[in-house]
Motif scaffolding. Structure first.
Motif, mmCIF file in Angstrom:
data_model
loop_
_atom_site.group_PDB
_atom_site.id
_atom_site.type_symbol
_atom_site.label_atom_id
_atom_site.label_comp_id
_atom_site.label_asym_id
_atom_site.label_seq_id
_atom_site.Cartn_x
_atom_site.Cartn_y
_atom_site.Cartn_z
ATOM 1 N N ILE A 142 0.538 -0.901 -0.088
ATOM 2 C CA ILE A 142 0.458 0.009 0.636
ATOM 3 C C ILE A 142 1.050 1.282 0.008
ATOM 4 N N ASN A 143 1.724 1.408 0.499
ATOM 5 C CA ASN A 143 3.215 2.527 0.836
ATOM 6 C C ASN A 143 3.284 2.285 -0.463
ATOM 7 N N SER A 144 3.778 1.021 -0.948
ATOM 8 C CA SER A 144 4.116 1.885 -2.472
ATOM 9 C C SER A 144 3.246 1.981 -3.731
ATOM 10 N N LEU A 145 2.292 1.814 -3.600
ATOM 11 C CA LEU A 145 1.197 2.119 -4.845
ATOM 12 C C LEU A 145 0.819 3.467 -3.750
ATOM 13 N N SER A 146 0.572 4.425 -2.950
ATOM 14 C CA SER A 146 0.244 5.471 -2.823
ATOM 15 C C SER A 146 0.858 6.616 -3.526
ATOM 16 N N SER A 147 1.788 5.873 -3.672
ATOM 17 C CA SER A 147 2.914 7.686 -4.989
ATOM 18 C C SER A 147 2.398 7.334 -6.664
ATOM 19 N N GLN A 148 1.220 6.845 -6.659
ATOM 20 C CA GLN A 148 0.645 6.390 -8.577
ATOM 21 C C GLN A 148 -0.306 6.869 -8.015
ATOM 22 N N LEU A 149 -0.744 8.048 -7.995
ATOM 23 C CA LEU A 149 -1.794 9.283 -7.952
ATOM 24 C C LEU A 149 -2.770 9.392 -9.194
ATOM 25 N N GLU A 150 -1.708 8.725 -10.599
ATOM 26 C CA GLU A 150 -2.874 9.023 -11.206
ATOM 27 C C GLU A 150 -3.398 7.630 -12.787
ATOM 28 N N ARG A 151 -3.193 6.592 -11.219
ATOM 29 C CA ARG A 151 -3.538 5.660 -11.522
ATOM 30 C C ARG A 151 -4.150 4.443 -11.361
ATOM 31 N N CYS A 152 -4.359 3.302 -11.312
ATOM 32 C CA CYS A 152 -5.310 2.471 -10.547
ATOM 33 C C CYS A 152 -4.530 1.372 -9.932
ATOM 34 N N LYS A 153 -4.032 1.065 -9.306
ATOM 35 C CA LYS A 153 -3.728 0.735 -8.054
ATOM 36 C C LYS A 153 -3.919 -0.833 -7.859
ATOM 37 N N GLU A 154 -3.312 -2.108 -8.487
ATOM 38 C CA GLU A 154 -3.864 -3.129 -7.762
ATOM 39 C C GLU A 154 -2.030 -3.786 -7.204
ATOM 40 N N MET A 155 -2.696 -4.634 -6.300
ATOM 41 C CA MET A 155 -1.534 -5.253 -5.805
ATOM 42 C C MET A 155 -1.591 -7.002 -5.628
ATOM 43 N N LYS A 179 -7.015 -2.561 -4.414
ATOM 44 C CA LYS A 179 -7.633 -3.832 -5.436
ATOM 45 C C LYS A 179 -6.856 -4.835 -4.616
ATOM 46 N N LEU A 180 -6.857 -5.615 -3.506
ATOM 47 C CA LEU A 180 -6.203 -6.483 -2.984
ATOM 48 C C LEU A 180 -6.323 -8.072 -3.575
ATOM 49 N N ASN A 181 -5.218 -8.652 -4.639
ATOM 50 C CA ASN A 181 -5.952 -10.346 -5.461
ATOM 51 C C ASN A 181 -4.927 -10.950 -4.495
ATOM 52 N N LEU A 193 -8.930 -13.221 3.636
ATOM 53 C CA LEU A 193 -7.929 -12.470 2.025
ATOM 54 C C LEU A 193 -9.097 -13.271 1.207
ATOM 55 N N ALA A 194 -10.248 -13.898 1.364
ATOM 56 C CA ALA A 194 -11.399 -13.594 0.302
ATOM 57 C C ALA A 194 -12.328 -12.864 0.380
ATOM 58 N N GLN A 195 -12.759 -12.396 1.854
ATOM 59 C CA GLN A 195 -13.711 -11.193 1.988
ATOM 60 C C GLN A 195 -12.630 -9.981 2.164
ATOM 61 N N ALA A 196 -11.071 -9.657 2.240
ATOM 62 C CA ALA A 196 -10.710 -8.907 1.733
ATOM 63 C C ALA A 196 -10.012 -8.596 0.137
ATOM 64 N N ALA A 197 -10.721 -9.625 -0.467
ATOM 65 C CA ALA A 197 -10.581 -9.191 -2.057
ATOM 66 C C ALA A 197 -11.627 -8.680 -2.908
ATOM 67 N N GLY A 201 -12.103 -5.164 -4.828
ATOM 68 C CA GLY A 201 -12.924 -5.132 -5.551
ATOM 69 C C GLY A 201 -11.814 -5.808 -6.725
ATOM 70 N N GLY A 202 -10.869 -7.242 -5.237
ATOM 71 C CA GLY A 202 -9.857 -8.033 -6.328
ATOM 72 C C GLY A 202 -10.093 -9.340 -6.337
ATOM 73 N N LEU A 203 -8.928 -10.002 -6.597
ATOM 74 C CA LEU A 203 -9.627 -11.805 -6.729
ATOM 75 C C LEU A 203 -8.798 -12.108 -5.699
ATOM 76 N N ALA A 204 -9.208 -13.441 -5.458
ATOM 77 C CA ALA A 204 -8.433 -14.457 -4.298
ATOM 78 C C ALA A 204 -8.386 -16.059 -4.891
ATOM 79 N N LEU A 205 -7.612 -16.055 -5.681
ATOM 80 C CA LEU A 205 -7.467 -17.368 -6.230
ATOM 81 C C LEU A 205 -6.272 -18.950 -6.117
ATOM 82 N N SER A 206 -6.639 -20.308 -5.911
ATOM 83 C CA SER A 206 -6.447 -21.182 -5.328
ATOM 84 C C SER A 206 -5.682 -21.180 -6.199
ATOM 85 N N ALA A 207 -4.258 -21.423 -7.013
ATOM 86 C CA ALA A 207 -3.223 -22.195 -7.574
ATOM 87 C C ALA A 207 -2.062 -23.360 -6.880
ATOM 88 N N ASP A 208 -2.360 -23.823 -8.152
ATOM 89 C CA ASP A 208 -0.576 -24.591 -8.081
ATOM 90 C C ASP A 208 1.022 -24.474 -8.115
#
Length: 292
Positions: A142-155, A179-181, A193-197, A201-208
């Motif tokens: 979040i601290n890193s993305l706070s500098s991206q003022l004019e852009r959509c922010k995805e983590m 948006k937390l992914n 984490l699913a609720q946080a996503a 407005g993000g996604l929580a996906l299971s992977a291998d």
């Protein structure tokens, strides 16, 4: 008594103009979807789990999670660089601590690949500890993305841990419009984490280890750069134009087949066009294009 039209309804200028607009908006929506027009400017902060468990070799693939993460990010950066409106990427590794991998946000795939290789050569996994401090990782992102003022922010957080996220961090992500992914590898997705996503407005996906690259380079990259709201907007304009194009044909239909008086038929046809115009703009109007 029926209304006597001086000519066929199809020769009225309003119908011709509406028909032309239907065609234009359908073509624009198709091109927008196909060519990626109007893709939003996006900055993506990727937080890669480099805890001790990610060094273990996967028995099926013979590949560690850390190696799979690095390959997936390289592939993402390479495909992203070919996009008409590429995302700006920033990378960091985390475990007990967080260690930046790149110095800033960039769409340069070669620079990103070089930064990843240098991080591996510098044994970054030895600098971040062996645990999984998810709260610290999200805080740093979040601290890193706070500098991206004019852009959509995805983590994007890639982890094989089952750690939860504090409610404070979720609220902070919402306040900064981040948006937390989450890509949870070889673990069940924690409800928290699913609720946080969902809440951000993000996604929580299971992977291998086998499909992590596909999920990052395809599904998540498409989600980050999605211009679907513009596709829907132009389709909405096509629908509105269609309703006005049907104004006179509907009026004629009501008179000739349902035997409705011409003045009532005209009001019904006009109400139909106005109603669908208002409903369509309510569902997907200009305000929907604002923000991310």
């Amino acid at each position: 008594m029926t209304l006597s039209y001086p000519s066929s309804p199809w020769r009225y200028p309003i119908l011709q103009l509406s028909g032309f607009l239907v065609l234009v908006f359908l073509v624009v929506s198709l091109l927008t979807n196909t060519l990626g027009w109007f893709s939003p400017p996006v900055s993506v902060q990727m937080m890669l789990d480099l805890s001790s468990s990610t060094y273990d070799r996967d028995f099926k693939s013979g590949k560690s999670l850390m190696a799979a993460e690095i390959e997936a990010v390289k592939a993402y950066a390479k495909e992203n660089a070919l996009s008409p409106n590429p995302n700006n990427l920033s990378l960091a590794g985390f475990a007990d601590l967080v260690q930046p991998i790149t110095n800033n946000f960039s769409a340069d795939s070669e620079a990103i690949a070089t930064a990843l290789e240098q991080a591996v050569q510098a044994n970054i996994f030895k600098q971040v500890g062996g645990g999984t401090n998810l709260t610290l990782a999200v805080e740093s992102g979040i601290n890193s993305l706070s500098s991206q003022l004019e852009r959509c922010k995805e983590m994007l957080v890639v982890t094989d841990g089952a750690a939860n996220l504090s409610p404070t961090q979720i609220l902070r992500a919402q306040s900064h419009r981040v948006k937390l992914n989450f890509l949870i590898v070889s673990q069940t997705i924690p409800h928290n984490l699913a609720q946080a996503a969902r809440d951000t407005g993000g996604l929580a996906l299971s992977a291998d280890v086998q499909n992590i690259q596909s999920l990052i380079t395809n599904r998540l990259r498409q989600k980050f750069s999605s211009n679907s709201k513009f596709v829907k907007f132009f389709l909405s304009l096509a629908l509105i134009s269609l309703m006005w194009m049907l104004l006179f044909p509907l009026d004629r239909l009501l008179q000739n087949f349902l035997q409705i008086r011409f003045d009532h038929a005209g009001r019904i046809a006009l109400f139909n066009a106005v109603f669908w115009t208002m409903m369509t703009f309510w569902w997907m109007g200009l305000p929907a294009l604002q923000g991310c």
